[in-house]
Design a protein around this motif. Sequence first.
Motif, short mmCIF file in Angstrom:
data_model
loop_
_atom_site.label_atom_id
_atom_site.label_comp_id
_atom_site.label_asym_id
_atom_site.label_seq_id
_atom_site.Cartn_x
_atom_site.Cartn_y
_atom_site.Cartn_z
N GLU A 56 43.63 37.12 52.35
CA GLU A 56 43.58 35.73 51.88
C GLU A 56 42.72 35.62 50.62
O GLU A 56 43.06 34.91 49.66
CB GLU A 56 43.04 34.82 52.97
CG GLU A 56 43.99 34.59 54.12
CD GLU A 56 43.41 33.67 55.19
OE1 GLU A 56 42.24 33.26 55.01
OE2 GLU A 56 44.11 33.38 56.18
N MET A 57 41.59 36.37 50.62
CA MET A 57 40.69 36.35 49.48
C MET A 57 41.38 36.89 48.23
O MET A 57 41.29 36.31 47.14
CB MET A 57 39.44 37.18 49.81
CG MET A 57 38.33 37.09 48.76
SD MET A 57 36.99 38.22 49.15
CE MET A 57 36.59 37.73 50.80
N TYR B 37 33.15 33.67 52.39
CA TYR B 37 33.93 34.49 53.34
C TYR B 37 33.04 35.43 54.17
O TYR B 37 33.53 36.23 54.93
CB TYR B 37 34.95 35.35 52.59
CG TYR B 37 36.13 34.57 52.09
CD1 TYR B 37 37.26 34.38 52.90
CD2 TYR B 37 36.12 34.02 50.81
CE1 TYR B 37 38.35 33.65 52.43
CE2 TYR B 37 37.21 33.30 50.35
CZ TYR B 37 38.33 33.11 51.16
OH TYR B 37 39.41 32.40 50.70
N LYS C 177 42.76 40.13 57.58
CA LYS C 177 43.40 38.86 57.28
C LYS C 177 42.57 38.06 56.26
O LYS C 177 43.11 37.50 55.28
CB LYS C 177 43.57 38.06 58.57
CG LYS C 177 44.32 36.76 58.40
CD LYS C 177 44.47 36.05 59.75
CE LYS C 177 45.19 34.71 59.55
NZ LYS C 177 45.34 33.97 60.83
N ASN C 178 41.25 38.02 56.45
CA ASN C 178 40.37 37.33 55.51
C ASN C 178 40.40 37.98 54.13
O ASN C 178 40.40 37.31 53.09
CB ASN C 178 38.94 37.29 56.03
CG ASN C 178 38.79 36.37 57.23
OD1 ASN C 178 39.57 35.41 57.40
ND2 ASN C 178 37.80 36.63 58.07
#
Length: 450
Positions: free
Chosen positions: A48-49, A69, A44-45
């Motif tokens: 998003e990145m 992050y 998920k991270n």
Amino acid sequence: MKITTKVNLFITVSLLVSLLIVNTIVFFLFMKTTVNMEAHLVFKNANEMLKKYHISESLTLDKNLLNSYMPSHSFIRIVGPNSTTINQVTNDKILVQKIPPTFSTEKNFELRSFQEHQNLVVHVPIRQNQKVIGTLEISERLPGLESRKDIILSIMGTVTVISVLLSFLAGRWLSTIIMKPIVSMISTMEDIEQSGTLKKISIQTETKDEVYKMAATFNRMISKLKENSDKQRQFISDASHELKTPVTVISSFITILRRHGTQDEKIAKEAIEAIYLETNRMKNLTKTLLSLAELEDSKPVDIKSVDLVSLSTALVTQFMQVYDRPIILHKNSHSIFIKGDELKLKQVIIIFLDNAIKYSTDVIEVFLESNQHMGILRIKDYGIGIPQEEQSHVFERFYRVDKARKRDSGGSGLGLAIAKNIVNLHKGEIEIESKEHIGTEIKVTFPLTN
């Protein structure tokens, strides 16, 4: 090894194996679920990145952005097509050295362990114009996974030990309950072996399980053995009593002959005649006993189709000629075919006709009838009859209603017992109705042939 020990071991080992299999499955499912959840957060991270920051074809990205992050004990890399590191930030240099860069065209993750820690490595492809130009690689240590793994292993170990202990105790309790009637049975058998006296097992409660049925079957077997043993003792006692009289008579007259020799012709003739009669009585009694013993072996009879009317007519005719007595034959059919052994059926009819002649002086009536399934034979006399209280005993061996008269007429008390056994072997039924000083009626039914 005792059965109780075997049952206990079997239950305990079975539960232990089952718990090990279940625990293994639960452990791997727990690990897989936990790692998947951690990987989902990292994915998920990463997504998003990639959505938030544009990555050029040169695959460069501001390290300050990457640092924002990055959790503790982790690294973020951008890997080129040749598995070369183009951009990288880390807060754990050892981790970077242990995990080499990997170019991947598909989204995936893996779990690697070193330094007693589990490390999650996630690969996310970087696409431009429907083409993978690089891979975003993120790795982080999972410190909580080890602690959770230790906790679940300790819980599983504790539950397994407690379960095995409870299983052991429950197994002992269960085996004791199961084995209680069996132990009682063994004790009873040992008592029977030592004392020679037949005994039954004491059953406290009716559980209706297999062990209860086994104990109940054992008790029924003991009852039958006891009954047969009583019959055997009675048979031996009665046979000894019956044989004792002719043996005593023969011995007495032999003693007289030894004293007086043959000088007194009258005494010698009387002794020889008595010995001859008693010898014949012993011979006939022995034959009857052997016949009864053979019938009680319950060997199957030679079943054939026998005409009850023809057989009875021939025997009635013979008896009227021999005894010069009126015997009236009533029949509702010219032939009644029943299933049976002709010689044994003939023996039954002879026994009943012989008794009717012995114990009556009036006319004798024989009735032959049939219904849908059975052939019926009734023999009725108008003689001395049988007292009501004695009728249930007339088919017992050596039983005499009128003992004095029956001995005078040469009876052994076995005729009706033999007749009863023959009728039973033919799957028939026998009934008796009698009133004292009025007469007796014997009713016998046999299955008809098809």
